[in-house]
Motif scaffolding. Structure first.
Motif, PDB file in Angstrom:
ATOM      1  N   SER A 442     -16.178   1.401   1.696  1.00  0.00           N
ATOM      2  CA  SER A 442     -16.457   0.148   2.387  1.00  0.00           C
ATOM      3  C   SER A 442     -15.163  -0.464   2.893  1.00  0.00           C
ATOM      4  N   VAL A 443     -15.223  -1.057   4.046  1.00  0.00           N
ATOM      5  CA  VAL A 443     -14.050  -1.715   4.643  1.00  0.00           C
ATOM      6  C   VAL A 443     -14.203  -3.208   4.461  1.00  0.00           C
ATOM      7  N   PRO A 444     -13.416  -3.826   3.584  1.00  0.00           N
ATOM      8  CA  PRO A 444     -13.572  -5.254   3.334  1.00  0.00           C
ATOM      9  C   PRO A 444     -13.098  -6.091   4.520  1.00  0.00           C
ATOM     10  N   ALA A 445     -13.553  -7.323   4.541  1.00  0.00           N
ATOM     11  CA  ALA A 445     -13.100  -8.254   5.568  1.00  0.00           C
ATOM     12  C   ALA A 445     -11.601  -8.441   5.469  1.00  0.00           C
ATOM     13  N   ALA A 446     -10.956  -8.525   6.611  1.00  0.00           N
ATOM     14  CA  ALA A 446      -9.499  -8.511   6.660  1.00  0.00           C
ATOM     15  C   ALA A 446      -8.912  -9.897   6.522  1.00  0.00           C
ATOM     16  N   PRO A 447      -8.155 -10.142   5.412  1.00  0.00           N
ATOM     17  CA  PRO A 447      -7.368 -11.364   5.326  1.00  0.00           C
ATOM     18  C   PRO A 447      -6.159 -11.276   6.264  1.00  0.00           C
ATOM     19  N   PRO A 448      -5.293 -12.305   6.278  1.00  0.00           N
ATOM     20  CA  PRO A 448      -4.171 -12.279   7.214  1.00  0.00           C
ATOM     21  C   PRO A 448      -3.295 -11.042   7.107  1.00  0.00           C
ATOM     22  N   GLN A 449      -2.911 -10.644   5.899  1.00  0.00           N
ATOM     23  CA  GLN A 449      -2.083  -9.461   5.717  1.00  0.00           C
ATOM     24  C   GLN A 449      -2.977  -8.299   5.328  1.00  0.00           C
ATOM     25  N   GLU A 450      -2.763  -7.162   5.960  1.00  0.00           N
ATOM     26  CA  GLU A 450      -3.618  -6.007   5.704  1.00  0.00           C
ATOM     27  C   GLU A 450      -2.789  -4.756   5.485  1.00  0.00           C
ATOM     28  N   ARG A 451      -3.444  -3.749   4.858  1.00  0.00           N
ATOM     29  CA  ARG A 451      -2.807  -2.461   4.619  1.00  0.00           C
ATOM     30  C   ARG A 451      -3.800  -1.355   4.966  1.00  0.00           C
ATOM     31  N   LEU A 452      -3.260  -0.224   5.374  1.00  0.00           N
ATOM     32  CA  LEU A 452      -4.069   0.970   5.592  1.00  0.00           C
ATOM     33  C   LEU A 452      -3.949   1.840   4.352  1.00  0.00           C
ATOM     34  N   LEU A 453      -5.101   2.122   3.716  1.00  0.00           N
ATOM     35  CA  LEU A 453      -5.110   2.823   2.441  1.00  0.00           C
ATOM     36  C   LEU A 453      -5.700   4.223   2.602  1.00  0.00           C
ATOM     37  N   VAL A 454      -5.160   5.158   1.801  1.00  0.00           N
ATOM     38  CA  VAL A 454      -5.664   6.535   1.754  1.00  0.00           C
ATOM     39  C   VAL A 454      -6.321   6.761   0.402  1.00  0.00           C
ATOM     40  N   ASP A 455      -7.550   7.237   0.403  1.00  0.00           N
ATOM     41  CA  ASP A 455      -8.236   7.622  -0.836  1.00  0.00           C
ATOM     42  C   ASP A 455      -7.967   9.107  -1.062  1.00  0.00           C
ATOM     43  N   TRP A 456      -7.096   9.403  -2.043  1.00  0.00           N
ATOM     44  CA  TRP A 456      -6.692  10.798  -2.268  1.00  0.00           C
ATOM     45  C   TRP A 456      -7.850  11.689  -2.710  1.00  0.00           C
ATOM     46  N   THR A 457      -8.894  11.103  -3.281  1.00  0.00           N
ATOM     47  CA  THR A 457     -10.020  11.937  -3.706  1.00  0.00           C
ATOM     48  C   THR A 457     -10.814  12.468  -2.524  1.00  0.00           C
ATOM     49  N   LEU A 458     -10.627  11.861  -1.345  1.00  0.00           N
ATOM     50  CA  LEU A 458     -11.374  12.280  -0.157  1.00  0.00           C
ATOM     51  C   LEU A 458     -10.492  12.983   0.873  1.00  0.00           C
ATOM     52  N   CYS A 459      -9.213  12.618   0.952  1.00  0.00           N
ATOM     53  CA  CYS A 459      -8.318  13.138   1.985  1.00  0.00           C
ATOM     54  C   CYS A 459      -8.239  14.661   1.921  1.00  0.00           C
ATOM     55  N   ARG A 460      -8.368  15.309   3.091  1.00  0.00           N
ATOM     56  CA  ARG A 460      -8.303  16.766   3.173  1.00  0.00           C
ATOM     57  C   ARG A 460      -7.171  17.250   4.080  1.00  0.00           C
ATOM     58  N   GLY A 461      -6.269  16.334   4.445  1.00  0.00           N
ATOM     59  CA  GLY A 461      -5.082  16.740   5.189  1.00  0.00           C
ATOM     60  C   GLY A 461      -5.336  17.133   6.632  1.00  0.00           C
ATOM     61  N   HIS A 462      -6.346  16.516   7.281  1.00  0.00           N
ATOM     62  CA  HIS A 462      -6.596  16.849   8.689  1.00  0.00           C
ATOM     63  C   HIS A 462      -5.449  16.385   9.585  1.00  0.00           C
ATOM     64  N   GLY A 463      -4.801  15.288   9.225  1.00  0.00           N
ATOM     65  CA  GLY A 463      -3.638  14.825   9.968  1.00  0.00           C
ATOM     66  C   GLY A 463      -3.937  14.046  11.231  1.00  0.00           C
ATOM     67  N   LEU A 464      -5.215  13.781  11.558  1.00  0.00           N
ATOM     68  CA  LEU A 464      -5.546  13.044  12.770  1.00  0.00           C
ATOM     69  C   LEU A 464      -5.028  11.620  12.738  1.00  0.00           C
ATOM     70  N   CYS A 465      -4.959  11.032  11.524  1.00  0.00           N
ATOM     71  CA  CYS A 465      -4.525   9.641  11.403  1.00  0.00           C
ATOM     72  C   CYS A 465      -3.103   9.444  11.919  1.00  0.00           C
ATOM     73  N   ALA A 466      -2.244  10.449  11.737  1.00  0.00           N
ATOM     74  CA  ALA A 466      -0.863  10.317  12.195  1.00  0.00           C
ATOM     75  C   ALA A 466      -0.794  10.264  13.716  1.00  0.00           C
ATOM     76  N   ASP A 467      -1.768  10.903  14.402  1.00  0.00           N
ATOM     77  CA  ASP A 467      -1.803  10.841  15.867  1.00  0.00           C
ATOM     78  C   ASP A 467      -2.347   9.504  16.361  1.00  0.00           C
ATOM     79  N   VAL A 468      -3.309   8.943  15.603  1.00  0.00           N
ATOM     80  CA  VAL A 468      -3.953   7.708  16.042  1.00  0.00           C
ATOM     81  C   VAL A 468      -3.067   6.493  15.778  1.00  0.00           C
TER      82      VAL A 468
END
Length: 514
Positions: A442-468
């Motif tokens: 779930s993506v919570p509502a964004a307060p003023p300061q935000e962070r992009l988080l990686v869930d290691w249990t799901l990440c499979r190393g596709h690497g698309l995020c680095a391009d986006v």
């Protein structure tokens, strides 16, 4: 400062002959009676320890605070704070709660909890039931990973007859990560015994989704002893600042009960050993201390801090003179890599890569290979779904710092001429369990300061995020993001949301910062 009382030993867990026991000057503690019989059944237990008192939740918290009871599974978290957190959680959950006894010891250097459950299971059950009655919990679940321990605990449960709350023991997969809190509650709840990768406290959501008091075997046994002795009686052993006794596994084979503050060299001498080339304190997520420091070190939290060491799960591993420190380190690093839960890329790929690079260096890979080991350690730190990658990197770093000349000589092709004797024990491992099916976070509502988080249990190393989101997500040498949490400027929020939607594994989410 109060002088510590003499040490006592449990019967050896792995050997057929009992280990000699020294007389204790203080009141009975965990091992009382085991010098007379190999295992205490219900009758012998009651004859030795007497019946268990009842405590209210406030009395339980007060007792734990007065004796500064800490968890004995590794982290050393104050037990009173755990109880208070569970009480708060149960109030929000309509009084629902559970007690979990972590009886798994996935590390071959640890046997103390196994020894307790084989020789004195009723003391552990007493502590768990005392906590359950005090909190009003509806279930007590004990997780173990050895069949002999399973039979011993089940026999003890049968000896008690019907009890309230429900009391059960479950055999879980024997792996290093089984003892991680969320892995334990997942396994006891019928799911895969794997870390969840989420920072959810068991006091809020543990066994079957209810607030859970989770601690290890020895912690509950210490609680049962303290409830009978009272705070003043319990404090007759140990130090004023660290009262009571603790269990240690020495050299991976002998379990010893000692008071806090006992000199390390006294414990080693009792077991017929010395510090050798150095002593690993706290097991395979622990720290080496030098032979010189081992002469003056005492087994207390405060004293070990001066050596950047912690007691952890109570493993004490002296490294004898006849074994190769570099080879022993490689052997353990490879075992730790194989013990990955198999659910996050930096652990699955990073730890074996670290072990292989260390092996290359020790086999004469040169100074460049040693530098590459440092890079591999940095690549896995703070990137796992649990503490396994960090702990493994800490172990390797400690060995490199403790034996720099050994590693330099090996890297330059000289070696030491000594074999690897297995002084740091490892075992085989079972096949990896399948990872749970990915579910969209779930993506919570964004307060003023935000962070992009990686869930290691799901990440499979596709690497698309680095391009986006270039400049925010950087990939490590294994193809996975370098960090699990990245500051997200407001101007990049839309691109980050796009990365969340495009991630094939649904492993990204945007979350407000603190």
């Amino acid at each position: 400062m109060t002088a510590p009382a003499p040490t006592r030993m449990l019967p050896a867990v792995t050997g057929p002959e009992p280990v000699p026991t020294l007389a204790s000057l203080g009141p009975p503690r965990l091992l009382a009676g085991l010098d007379e019989m190999p295992r205490m059944d219900r009758v012998a237990h009651l004859a030795r320890h007497g019946s268990l008192p009842q405590l209210t939740s406030q009395e339980l918290v007060a007792l734990a605070e007065n004796i500064d009871l800490r968890g004995r599974g590794g982290a050393g978290f104050p037990f009173a704070r755990k109880v208070s957190a569970v009480l708060d959680g149960m109030q929000r959950a309509d009084g629902k709660g559970a007690i979990v006894v972590n009886g798994s010891e996935g590390e071959p250097s640890c046997l103390k909890d196994t020894a307790m459950l084989l020789h004195a299971p009723h003391l552990v059950i007493d502590g768990a039931l005392l906590a359950a009655d005090s909190l009003g919990a509806q279930e007590v679940a004990i997780g173990v990973t050895r069949t002999d321990v399973l039979h011993s605990v089940q026999r003890a449960i049968d000896e008690r007859g019907p009890v309230r709350p429900t009391l059960r023991v479950t055999l879980l997969t024997e792996r290093f990560v089984t003892g991680e809190g969320s892995a334990m509650t997942n396994g006891l709840g019928g799911g895969p015994g794997l870390p969840s990768g989420r920072k959810i406290r068991s006091s809020e959501r543990g066994l079957n989704g209810v607030p859970t008091l989770l601690s290890n075997t020895e912690t509950y046994a210490q609680l049962a002893v303290a409830a009978r002795l009272g705070a003043l009686g319990y404090r007759t052993a140990g130090l004023p600042t660290e009262p009571g006794t603790l269990l240690l596994t020495v050299a991976g084979s002998r379990v010893v009960e000692v008071p806090y503050g006992v000199p390390l060299n006294r414990v080693l001498a009792l077991c017929g050993m010395d510090a050798g080339q150095g002593v690993l304190i706290g097991g395979y997520h622990g720290t080496f201390i030098s032979p010189v420091d081992a002469r003056t070190a005492t087994l207390s939290r405060d004293d070990l801090k001066t050596y950047n060491a912690v007691l952890g799960a109570g493993a004490v591993l002296p490294l004898p003179y006849d074994t190769c420190p570099a080879g022993e380190t490689v052997r353990v690093a490879k075992w730790m890599g194989a013990e990955s839960a198999g659910q996050c890329g930096p652990c699955v790929l990073g730890l074996p890569a670290l072990a292989d690079q260390l092996d290359l260096a020790v086999r004469g890979g040169g100074d460049a290979a040693l530098d590459a080991v440092q890079a591999r350690m940095r690549a896995v730190e703070k990137r796992g779904a649990c503490s396994h990658p960090d702990g493994t990197a800490r172990f390797v770093a400690s060995a490199l710092a403790a034996f720099p000349e050994e590693f330099e000589r090996h890297a330059r092709g000289f070696g030491c001429g000594r074999p690897v004797t297995g002084a740091l024990p490892v075992t085989g491992h079972l096949p990896l369990l399948p990872s749970p099916a990915p579910t969209a976070p779930s993506v919570p509502a964004a307060p003023p300061q935000e962070r992009l988080l990686v869930d290691w249990t799901l990440c499979r190393g596709h690497g698309l995020c680095a391009d986006v989101v270039p400049g925010i997500v950087k990939l490590g040498p294994d193809g996975y993001p370098e960090k699990a949490s990245m500051a997200l400027p407001a101007r990049m929020r839309r691109r980050a949301q796009l990365a969340v939607r495009r991630c094939p594994a649904l492993a990204l989410r945007v979350q407000g910062g603190n």
